[in-house]
Design a protein around this motif. Structure first.
Motif, PDB file in Angstrom:
ATOM      1  N   ALA A 263       0.823  -1.218   0.000  1.00 52.49           N
ATOM      2  CA  ALA A 263       0.000   0.000   0.000  1.00 52.49           C
ATOM      3  C   ALA A 263       0.856   1.267   0.000  1.00 52.49           C
ATOM      4  N   VAL A 264       1.893   1.277   0.834  1.00 50.06           N
ATOM      5  CA  VAL A 264       2.720   2.479   0.953  1.00 50.06           C
ATOM      6  C   VAL A 264       3.570   2.687  -0.292  1.00 50.06           C
ATOM      7  N   GLN A 265       4.070   1.590  -0.855  1.00 47.52           N
ATOM      8  CA  GLN A 265       4.882   1.702  -2.068  1.00 47.52           C
ATOM      9  C   GLN A 265       4.101   2.397  -3.186  1.00 47.52           C
ATOM     10  N   LYS A 266       2.847   2.053  -3.299  1.00 43.28           N
ATOM     11  CA  LYS A 266       2.008   2.640  -4.360  1.00 43.28           C
ATOM     12  C   LYS A 266       1.835   4.136  -4.152  1.00 43.28           C
ATOM     13  N   LYS A 267       1.541   4.541  -2.904  1.00 45.15           N
ATOM     14  CA  LYS A 267       1.369   5.965  -2.618  1.00 45.15           C
ATOM     15  C   LYS A 267       2.688   6.721  -2.778  1.00 45.15           C
ATOM     16  N   SER A 268       3.791   6.102  -2.371  1.00 46.23           N
ATOM     17  CA  SER A 268       5.097   6.749  -2.490  1.00 46.23           C
ATOM     18  C   SER A 268       5.438   7.022  -3.946  1.00 46.23           C
ATOM     19  N   GLU A 269       5.143   6.043  -4.792  1.00 46.90           N
ATOM     20  CA  GLU A 269       5.407   6.226  -6.231  1.00 46.90           C
ATOM     21  C   GLU A 269       4.553   7.355  -6.796  1.00 46.90           C
ATOM     22  N   THR A 270       3.302   7.448  -6.338  1.00 46.60           N
ATOM     23  CA  THR A 270       2.424   8.520  -6.815  1.00 46.60           C
ATOM     24  C   THR A 270       2.934   9.883  -6.348  1.00 46.60           C
ATOM     25  N   LEU A 271       3.425   9.943  -5.109  1.00 47.71           N
ATOM     26  CA  LEU A 271       4.009  11.192  -4.605  1.00 47.71           C
ATOM     27  C   LEU A 271       5.179  11.635  -5.477  1.00 47.71           C
ATOM     28  N   GLU A 272       6.036  10.687  -5.821  1.00 48.48           N
ATOM     29  CA  GLU A 272       7.186  11.006  -6.661  1.00 48.48           C
ATOM     30  C   GLU A 272       6.744  11.468  -8.047  1.00 48.48           C
ATOM     31  N   GLN A 273       5.723  10.836  -8.566  1.00 44.82           N
ATOM     32  CA  GLN A 273       5.206  11.245  -9.877  1.00 44.82           C
ATOM     33  C   GLN A 273       4.655  12.666  -9.847  1.00 44.82           C
ATOM     34  N   GLU A 274       4.168  13.083  -8.680  1.00 47.54           N
ATOM     35  CA  GLU A 274       3.662  14.444  -8.534  1.00 47.54           C
ATOM     36  C   GLU A 274       4.787  15.449  -8.277  1.00 47.54           C
ATOM     37  N   GLY A 275       6.031  14.947  -8.221  1.00 49.13           N
ATOM     38  CA  GLY A 275       7.182  15.837  -8.074  1.00 49.13           C
ATOM     39  C   GLY A 275       7.640  16.081  -6.653  1.00 49.13           C
ATOM     40  N   TYR A 276       7.173  15.258  -5.690  1.00 49.92           N
ATOM     41  CA  TYR A 276       7.556  15.448  -4.293  1.00 49.92           C
ATOM     42  C   TYR A 276       8.582  14.400  -3.864  1.00 49.92           C
ATOM     43  N   ASN A 277       9.390  14.767  -2.864  1.00 49.69           N
ATOM     44  CA  ASN A 277      10.331  13.811  -2.290  1.00 49.69           C
ATOM     45  C   ASN A 277       9.606  12.901  -1.303  1.00 49.69           C
ATOM     46  N   VAL A 278       9.968  11.623  -1.314  1.00 48.12           N
ATOM     47  CA  VAL A 278       9.387  10.657  -0.372  1.00 48.12           C
ATOM     48  C   VAL A 278      10.170  10.725   0.937  1.00 48.12           C
ATOM     49  N   GLN A 279       9.458  10.866   2.043  1.00 41.22           N
ATOM     50  CA  GLN A 279      10.104  11.039   3.335  1.00 41.22           C
ATOM     51  C   GLN A 279      10.690   9.741   3.877  1.00 41.22           C
ATOM     52  N   VAL A 280       9.930   8.648   3.767  1.00 39.17           N
ATOM     53  CA  VAL A 280      10.366   7.360   4.322  1.00 39.17           C
ATOM     54  C   VAL A 280      10.094   6.267   3.291  1.00 39.17           C
ATOM     55  N   ASN A 281      11.081   5.421   3.068  1.00 41.77           N
ATOM     56  CA  ASN A 281      10.909   4.287   2.156  1.00 41.77           C
ATOM     57  C   ASN A 281      10.422   3.068   2.934  1.00 41.77           C
ATOM     58  N   THR A 282       9.450   2.382   2.375  1.00 43.39           N
ATOM     59  CA  THR A 282       8.885   1.218   3.054  1.00 43.39           C
ATOM     60  C   THR A 282       9.749  -0.028   2.841  1.00 43.39           C
ATOM     61  N   ARG A 283       9.620  -0.984   3.769  1.00 43.30           N
ATOM     62  CA  ARG A 283      10.284  -2.284   3.641  1.00 43.30           C
ATOM     63  C   ARG A 283       9.219  -3.360   3.482  1.00 43.30           C
ATOM     64  N   GLU A 284       9.669  -4.571   3.145  1.00 45.28           N
ATOM     65  CA  GLU A 284       8.710  -5.674   2.980  1.00 45.28           C
ATOM     66  C   GLU A 284       7.950  -5.926   4.275  1.00 45.28           C
ATOM     67  N   ILE A 285       8.668  -5.894   5.420  1.00 44.28           N
ATOM     68  CA  ILE A 285       8.031  -6.026   6.736  1.00 44.28           C
ATOM     69  C   ILE A 285       8.461  -4.824   7.567  1.00 44.28           C
ATOM     70  N   ASN A 286       7.503  -4.093   8.091  1.00 44.81           N
ATOM     71  CA  ASN A 286       7.801  -2.857   8.816  1.00 44.81           C
ATOM     72  C   ASN A 286       7.625  -3.024  10.323  1.00 44.81           C
ATOM     73  N   LEU A 287       8.082  -4.162  10.807  1.00 44.01           N
ATOM     74  CA  LEU A 287       8.078  -4.456  12.243  1.00 44.01           C
ATOM     75  C   LEU A 287       9.502  -4.756  12.711  1.00 44.01           C
ATOM     76  N   PHE A 288       9.789  -4.353  13.941  1.00 42.46           N
ATOM     77  CA  PHE A 288      11.043  -4.695  14.600  1.00 42.46           C
ATOM     78  C   PHE A 288      10.799  -5.778  15.652  1.00 42.46           C
ATOM     79  N   TYR A 289      11.880  -6.474  15.987  1.00 40.89           N
ATOM     80  CA  TYR A 289      11.843  -7.386  17.133  1.00 40.89           C
ATOM     81  C   TYR A 289      12.603  -6.723  18.276  1.00 40.89           C
ATOM     82  N   ILE A 290      12.010  -6.796  19.479  1.00 48.87           N
ATOM     83  CA  ILE A 290      12.579  -6.132  20.657  1.00 48.87           C
ATOM     84  C   ILE A 290      12.938  -7.149  21.729  1.00 48.87           C
TER      85      ILE A 290
END
Length: 539
Positions: A263-290
């Motif tokens: 979901a985030v990858q799609k929105k990030s690509e659209t942001l870039e297409q609109e000429g904006y910089n992407v603030q954070v790049n998504t990963r396949e899994i966005n969870l950490f182990y603590i």
């Protein structure tokens, strides 16, 4: 005290994405839900109530209230905060939330502005919708693991740095860090601020927060409560097993389906297409182990799960069992933390800085994918604080408020031209020169086109010569007007440390030393979160 305001765009310190969002540009509207106006909160209340209640809102409210009371057990709670705990149990109560790292002694000034924005928005919403209740929440980023970002603050141009003993690991969640080593910072801080009444209050806050609490989360909660408890602020540490249990369905979906990545990858690509910089790049899994001293991302490979740069691994079945039994060992990263917040809180609005709003604008597709209401996004108040003396100096130098935000060389050049009795602007001469060369181009066209390059080279040379002469004259005039130039530079240095915004550098203690207990009430009385303007306040 008086206040002036500027459009954020006119300060030149905010990104095109943020300023276009504030201007409600049509191409940005696809990245958010409702825009932050008082009227739009009526619809946001209805959307959140339906969504939150349908997902076990009553149970969540009970869990939330119980945990907050547990976390506050050793803290003196104001009547306003105690009342807000009870109100959170009711279906007619909603939150407005801001979040921040556990910076030492609050870190930069904007820590205060974020919380004041939340408190004042809750106040404004209560006036507009008296049938509901609104609770301001400060979400402590206790699970962050970037110790270097939070381990210092600036006062009087000096850096006060926390250096824990080498035996202490600083790679895990910062909220769990023992406060050992902060006695040294306290001694240096105490020596710096002297022995005035206001200095005594600052010393007491620092000492009680960091020398009488065992970890950074408890220390930060104490300090934030001392500063804002009377306004009913609720301070939340979401690194808790029972709160994480409420988030298990979304974490399970993340581990098995990688829902945020898609979901985030799609929105990030659209942001870039609109000429904006992407603030954070998504990963396949966005969870950490603590675990103690460790917060590392989880990676899936060939059906097995691993902890990055670690020997810990699980099968899918083992990982899901661990999630059910110990959800507190899983930690959302910067992209999943907003979803966690909106799952467990009856939240209407997230208040953040420009960088935070930029990554929230990547997330709307994720919220839609998991059927969680997307909150209203509000840019926190931004402020330039100046003394009356500094404001008088600005007016004496005939510097307008928009000019104050110019880059130093640009401001000085502009003011030198304005106050000089010589017109150091060669624009008319340059225009005349260009006009003369236009005739030479026509002549070359009619005679020998091979001379065109020679004519162009001569034009460039002579224009550069005029530029050079203009700069030399300006430099000479700066020397003649050295006193004015020096005063302009000194004022900007005072108000824009290192050429940046004051709020991103100075610690609140610098102003508390001067204004004491009047400082926070002045901010509470001045800042209007829904005005969406940059404030310049003369105290």
């Amino acid at each position: 005290m008086h206040k002036n305001s500027l459009a954020y765009r006119d300060t030149n310190y905010f990104t095109p994405l943020v300023t276009d969002y504030l201007d409600q540009k049509e191409n940005v509207q696809q990245f958010y839900g409702l825009f932050p106006t008082l009227e739009n909160f009526q619809e946001q209340i209805a959307l959140k109530k339906e969504n939150y209640d349908a997902a076990g809102g009553t149970e969540k409210r009970e869990v939330l209230t119980g945990i907050l009371k547990e976390q506050y057990r050793d803290i003196k709670i104001s009547e306003a905060t105690a009342s807000n705990f009870d109100l959170l149990k009711e279906e007619t109560t909603f939150t407005v939330t801001t979040g921040h790292q556990l910076n030492l002694f609050t870190g930069p000034l904007y820590f205060l502005y974020k919380i004041v924005s939340a408190i004042n928005l809750a106040r404004d919403l209560k006036k507009a919708y008296p049938q509901y209740n609104f609770v301001p929440v400060y979400w402590m980023a206790t699970e962050d693991h970037d110790f270097e970002e939070i381990s210092f603050f600036y006062l009087h141009g000096k850096k006060f740095q926390w250096n824990p003993p080498k035996s202490e690991k600083t790679g895990g969640p910062v909220g769990e860090l023992p406060t050992t080593g902060l006695n040294d910072v306290f001694e240096l801080f105490s020596a710096e601020i002297g022995n005035t009444k206001n200095a005594g209050q600052l010393k007491q806050w620092f000492k009680k927060a960091y020398l009488e609490h065992d970890n950074l989360a408890d220390a930060t909660r104490y300090l934030a409560n001392e500063l804002f408890g009377e306004q009913g602020l609720v301070i939340m540490d979401a690194h808790h097993a029972e709160l994480k249990r409420l988030y298990i369905p979304q974490m399970k979906k993340e581990l098995l389906d990688q829902v945020s990545y898609k979901a985030v990858q799609k929105k990030s690509e659209t942001l870039e297409q609109e000429g904006y910089n992407v603030q954070v790049n998504t990963r396949e899994i966005n969870l950490f182990y603590i675990q103690k001293g460790l917060r590392e991302r989880i990676i899936e490979k060939n059906g097995k799960f691993f902890v990055h740069e670690n020997e810990i691994s699980w099968s899918k079945e083992e990982l899901l069992e661990l999630l059910e039994n110990h959800p507190e060992r899983f930690s959302p990263n910067v992209l999943l933390r907003p979803l966690y917040e909106e799952v467990i809180l009856p939240n209407l609005c997230y208040i953040g800085g420009g960088g935070e709003l930029a990554y929230w604008l990547e997330l709307k597709g994720l919220f839609e994918a998991v059927n969680i209401t997307f909150p209203v996004l509000l840019l926190r108040n931004s402020v330039l604080l100046q003394t009356e003396k500094q404001d008088q100096k600005r007016q004496k130098l005939n510097i307008s408020l928009p000019e104050l935000f110019l880059k130093r060389h640009e401001l000085i050049n502009r003011k030198v031209r304005k106050i000089s009795n010589i017109d150091i602007d060669f624009s008319p001469q340059k225009e005349h020169l260009v006009e003369q060369f236009r005739g030479m181009y026509e002549l070359a066209e009619k005679t020998d086109k091979t001379f065109l390059n020679a004519v162009k080279a001569q034009e460039v040379k002579q224009l550069k010569g005029l530029d050079h002469l203009e700069k030399r004259l300006l430099k000479a005039q700066k020397r003649k007007l050295e006193d004015e130039v020096s005063r302009i530079a000194d004022l900007q240095n005072e108000l824009f440390p290192n050429g940046g915004l004051q709020e991103r550098h100075h610690n609140f203690s610098e102003f508390y030393l001067e204004y004491g207990e009047d400082l926070i009430p002045a901010l509470l009385n001045s800042l209007e979160p829904l005005e969406l303007k940059f404030d310049i306040i003369a105290l």
